[in-house]
Design a protein around this motif. Sequence first.
Motif: not given
Length: 261
Positions: A173-184, A188-197
């Motif tokens: 899904n990397y081509k979708f132009n959405i925010s990191l918050e949406r990706f997180a 199923g992650r918080s933004l901080s957990t998403f960035k860490r993982d």
Amino acid sequence: MKFNNLQSCHLGPEISPEQFIPEHFFLFLLKGSMVAYDGNKHYQIQPGDYCIARKNHLVRYTKYKDEGHFEKVIITFDEAFLKKFLERHFYTAETADNSDSFIFINEDDLVKNFVHSLEPYYNGTEQLDDYFVDIKREELLMILLKNNPDLKDIFFNFSIPHKIDLEHFMNQNYKFNISLERFAFLTGRSLSTFKRDFKLIFNMAPGKWLIKKRLQEAYFLLDKEHQKPSDIYVDLGFEDLSHFSFAFKKEFGVSPSELRG
């Protein structure tokens, strides 16, 4: 034309460019056609088609006008409305088997007559007040559930996305132009957990990785598939051609047009 200030029902020339569907909505296409892509599957939507677009899905749209026109009716089934509906009607949701982003509804007299009843409102001859909007939404929801009982498992599942395989999801899904918050959220992650993982898996910050991944795909499309920069930048998640060209030259030392030329 909007039917009300809540925008729960409206007719307009465009589908939202937002690539994340935040709430379920019913779509009836009046004029024109469209192709939607969710990273897994393409959906062809023709005039006269009825479908449900599902919340928490990523979708890109390509719209085709008919003699300059693209018109549709959209009725949103937001979570607050659905929970209020359950206070008056008893339904129990189970896990839905269908993972499609669009659920197509077979035409029947009830759905057809319902859409026909909206014609005075979407052709501009009448105004629909807020109270009546909810009555019409409830009417449509009851029709859909009567003829498609399995929709209860889609409409009344209020759980948030569970934690999923981050590497597989991002590569898909990397081509979708959405925010990191949406990706997180979608993984199923918080933004901080998403960035860490993300850093543990890709050894790179997500924002930098997304740009690099999109540019690598762009290089392939330009160099091997001989596509035009103007034809690919939007589908690769770039908002404008100049930003794409600047990022491409910074990454590869040549502009997209120079590579293709």
